[in-house]
Design a protein around this motif. Structure first.
Motif, PDB file in Angstrom:
ATOM      1  N   SER A   1     -23.601-103.821  65.296  1.00 35.25           N
ATOM      2  CA  SER A   1     -22.589-102.772  65.120  1.00 35.25           C
ATOM      3  C   SER A   1     -23.042-101.444  65.713  1.00 35.25           C
ATOM      4  N   GLY A   2     -24.280-101.383  66.174  1.00 32.51           N
ATOM      5  CA  GLY A   2     -24.801-100.154  66.753  1.00 32.51           C
ATOM      6  C   GLY A   2     -25.503 -99.249  65.766  1.00 32.51           C
ATOM      7  N   ASN A   3     -25.637 -99.698  64.519  1.00 32.47           N
ATOM      8  CA  ASN A   3     -26.302 -98.904  63.484  1.00 32.47           C
ATOM      9  C   ASN A   3     -27.811 -98.966  63.690  1.00 32.47           C
ATOM     10  N   THR A   4     -28.439 -97.794  63.798  1.00 36.52           N
ATOM     11  CA  THR A   4     -29.877 -97.736  64.083  1.00 36.52           C
ATOM     12  C   THR A   4     -30.718 -97.319  62.879  1.00 36.52           C
ATOM     13  N   VAL A   5     -30.151 -97.397  61.667  1.00 35.42           N
ATOM     14  CA  VAL A   5     -30.901 -97.010  60.478  1.00 35.42           C
ATOM     15  C   VAL A   5     -32.235 -97.767  60.432  1.00 35.42           C
ATOM     16  N   PRO A   6     -33.344 -97.078  60.147  1.00 42.09           N
ATOM     17  CA  PRO A   6     -34.632 -97.773  60.057  1.00 42.09           C
ATOM     18  C   PRO A   6     -34.640 -98.805  58.922  1.00 42.09           C
ATOM     19  N   ILE A   7     -35.126 -99.996  59.231  1.00 35.61           N
ATOM     20  CA  ILE A   7     -35.152-101.085  58.251  1.00 35.61           C
ATOM     21  C   ILE A   7     -36.546-101.695  58.209  1.00 35.61           C
ATOM     22  N   ILE A   8     -37.095-101.766  57.002  1.00 36.75           N
ATOM     23  CA  ILE A   8     -38.359-102.467  56.799  1.00 36.75           C
ATOM     24  C   ILE A   8     -38.082-103.733  55.996  1.00 36.75           C
ATOM     25  N   ILE A   9     -38.503-104.870  56.518  1.00 34.19           N
ATOM     26  CA  ILE A   9     -38.355-106.129  55.801  1.00 34.19           C
ATOM     27  C   ILE A   9     -39.504-106.245  54.797  1.00 34.19           C
TER      28      ILE A   9
ATOM     29  N   VAL B   1     -43.737 -93.478  57.906  1.00 38.60           N
ATOM     30  CA  VAL B   1     -43.772 -93.660  59.359  1.00 38.60           C
ATOM     31  C   VAL B   1     -42.389 -94.039  59.879  1.00 38.60           C
ATOM     32  N   MET B   2     -41.741 -94.964  59.207  1.00 34.10           N
ATOM     33  CA  MET B   2     -40.442 -95.475  59.644  1.00 34.10           C
ATOM     34  C   MET B   2     -39.372 -94.391  59.667  1.00 34.10           C
ATOM     35  N   THR B   3     -39.448 -93.484  58.691  1.00 35.74           N
ATOM     36  CA  THR B   3     -38.370 -92.494  58.543  1.00 35.74           C
ATOM     37  C   THR B   3     -38.734 -91.127  59.120  1.00 35.74           C
ATOM     38  N   ARG B   4     -39.922 -90.977  59.666  1.00 33.49           N
ATOM     39  CA  ARG B   4     -40.368 -89.658  60.118  1.00 33.49           C
ATOM     40  C   ARG B   4     -39.428 -89.080  61.168  1.00 33.49           C
ATOM     41  N   LYS B   5     -39.057 -89.871  62.152  1.00 36.10           N
ATOM     42  CA  LYS B   5     -38.166 -89.384  63.203  1.00 36.10           C
ATOM     43  C   LYS B   5     -36.791 -89.078  62.644  1.00 36.10           C
ATOM     44  N   VAL B   6     -36.335 -89.920  61.707  1.00 34.87           N
ATOM     45  CA  VAL B   6     -35.025 -89.696  61.110  1.00 34.87           C
ATOM     46  C   VAL B   6     -35.005 -88.387  60.350  1.00 34.87           C
ATOM     47  N   GLU B   7     -36.093 -88.111  59.629  1.00 34.79           N
ATOM     48  CA  GLU B   7     -36.176 -86.879  58.850  1.00 34.79           C
ATOM     49  C   GLU B   7     -36.097 -85.665  59.754  1.00 34.79           C
ATOM     50  N   GLN B   8     -36.635 -85.789  60.945  1.00 40.46           N
ATOM     51  CA  GLN B   8     -36.645 -84.671  61.866  1.00 40.46           C
ATOM     52  C   GLN B   8     -35.310 -84.487  62.567  1.00 40.46           C
ATOM     53  N   THR B   9     -34.540 -85.582  62.744  1.00 45.06           N
ATOM     54  CA  THR B   9     -33.331 -85.500  63.563  1.00 45.06           C
ATOM     55  C   THR B   9     -32.077 -85.965  62.828  1.00 45.06           C
ATOM     56  N   SER B  10     -32.170 -86.162  61.530  1.00 45.12           N
ATOM     57  CA  SER B  10     -31.053 -86.717  60.772  1.00 45.12           C
ATOM     58  C   SER B  10     -29.774 -85.935  60.987  1.00 45.12           C
ATOM     59  N   SER B  11     -28.694 -86.655  61.294  1.00 46.74           N
ATOM     60  CA  SER B  11     -27.415 -86.000  61.538  1.00 46.74           C
ATOM     61  C   SER B  11     -26.759 -85.646  60.220  1.00 46.74           C
ATOM     62  N   VAL B  12     -26.047 -84.538  60.228  1.00 45.51           N
ATOM     63  CA  VAL B  12     -25.324 -84.099  59.052  1.00 45.51           C
ATOM     64  C   VAL B  12     -23.881 -84.557  59.160  1.00 45.51           C
TER      65      VAL B  12
ATOM     66  N   TYR C   1     -27.999 -93.754  55.130  1.00 38.91           N
ATOM     67  CA  TYR C   1     -29.350 -93.888  54.595  1.00 38.91           C
ATOM     68  C   TYR C   1     -30.371 -93.503  55.650  1.00 38.91           C
ATOM     69  N   GLU C   2     -31.495 -92.962  55.188  1.00 37.29           N
ATOM     70  CA  GLU C   2     -32.600 -92.671  56.092  1.00 37.29           C
ATOM     71  C   GLU C   2     -33.514 -93.870  56.246  1.00 37.29           C
ATOM     72  N   GLY C   3     -33.365 -94.879  55.396  1.00 38.68           N
ATOM     73  CA  GLY C   3     -34.171 -96.076  55.497  1.00 38.68           C
ATOM     74  C   GLY C   3     -33.655 -97.171  54.581  1.00 38.68           C
ATOM     75  N   VAL C   4     -33.951 -98.420  54.941  1.00 36.16           N
ATOM     76  CA  VAL C   4     -33.530 -99.588  54.162  1.00 36.16           C
ATOM     77  C   VAL C   4     -34.726-100.500  53.947  1.00 36.16           C
ATOM     78  N   ILE C   5     -34.905-100.969  52.713  1.00 37.84           N
ATOM     79  CA  ILE C   5     -35.895-102.012  52.398  1.00 37.84           C
ATOM     80  C   ILE C   5     -35.123-103.300  52.184  1.00 37.84           C
ATOM     81  N   LEU C   6     -35.367-104.299  53.004  1.00 39.43           N
ATOM     82  CA  LEU C   6     -34.529-105.489  53.056  1.00 39.43           C
ATOM     83  C   LEU C   6     -35.329-106.756  52.797  1.00 39.43           C
TER      84      LEU C   6
END
Length: 222
Positions: free
Chosen positions: A69-77, A114-125, A45-50
């Motif tokens: 676990s080392g997962n860095t997915v962006p999360i917004i509470i 804002v939260m996902t902007r960096k992910v969108e630019q660098t998201s791994s395939v 996921y590129e982002g999580v709403i929690l």
């Protein structure tokens, strides 16, 4: 871009899904903390709403386990808890942002951007053989060409490519992609698998989806 919504109030979850889909996000939704953790750990996921007040496993516990676990997915509470101590607790345990209920849709969307902007630019395939799956664009590509997959096909192939050594049952696909309460028949999975096989072949991919009789499906290089 793909977002996971973790919210036990189904009416609010439906509203969140509608808002996100209207703004061209691909959305999955879960209604308890155990499912949230499972989805976050096994999908991209590129982002999580929690939400914090989830049944089975609360949001802070989900957040702690994800980050440990080392997962860095962006999360917004997104929570009804509005005390400063609650916000500090969430942010200190790895949340990227904290928004209280009730909320304005425009503000939520802005914070997600804002939260996902960096992910969108660098998201791994996800790559296997000569085949690449892009979670940001939903594109399946080889050296021959690229095509954009429909959401369900993308999720099926993503599960297979992310768990390439595992056999995944049709029932697991239904549970994970359509939801626990879905009345989707497993024949729907067969149809999507068949379509994906044809698309992989048309792209001259050197991977294929193999049927393991009476068990499920897995990817194999050819």
């Amino acid at each position: 871009m793909r977002i996971l919504v973790c919210e036990d109030e189904k009416q609010l979850a439906d509203i969140l899904v509608a808002i996100l889909k209207h703004n061209n996000y691909s959305v999955d939704v879960v209604y308890d903390g155990i499912s949230a953790l499972d989805y976050i750990q096994t999908c991209n996921y590129e982002g999580v709403i929690l939400d914090l007040m989830l049944p089975k496993l609360d949001g802070i516990s989900v957040l702690k386990k994800v980050r440990s676990s080392g997962n860095t997915v962006p999360i917004i509470i997104l929570s009804a808890k509005s005390q400063i101590d609650d916000k500090i607790l969430g942010l200190d345990n790895g949340a990227n942002d904290y928004l209280t209920k009730p909320f304005e849709a425009a503000e939520l969307l802005a914070r997600i951007r804002v939260m996902t902007r960096k992910v969108e630019q660098t998201s791994s395939v996800i790559a296997l053989g000569n085949t690449i799956l892009n979670p940001t664009t939903l594109e399946l590509s080889t050296t021959k060409e690229s095509i954009r997959l429909p959401n369900k096909e993308f999720q099926i192939l993503e599960m297979l490519m992310s768990n390439k050594s595992s056999i995944i049952s049709a029932e697991k696909f239904v549970e994970r992609i359509w939801g626990y309460d879905s009345d989707v028949d497993i024949s729907t999975v067969w149809v999507h698998i068949s379509t994906l096989r044809k698309k992989l072949a048309s792209l001259e991919a050197n991977i294929t989806i193999k049927t393991v009789r009476n068990v499920g499906y897995r990817l194999e290089e050819i």
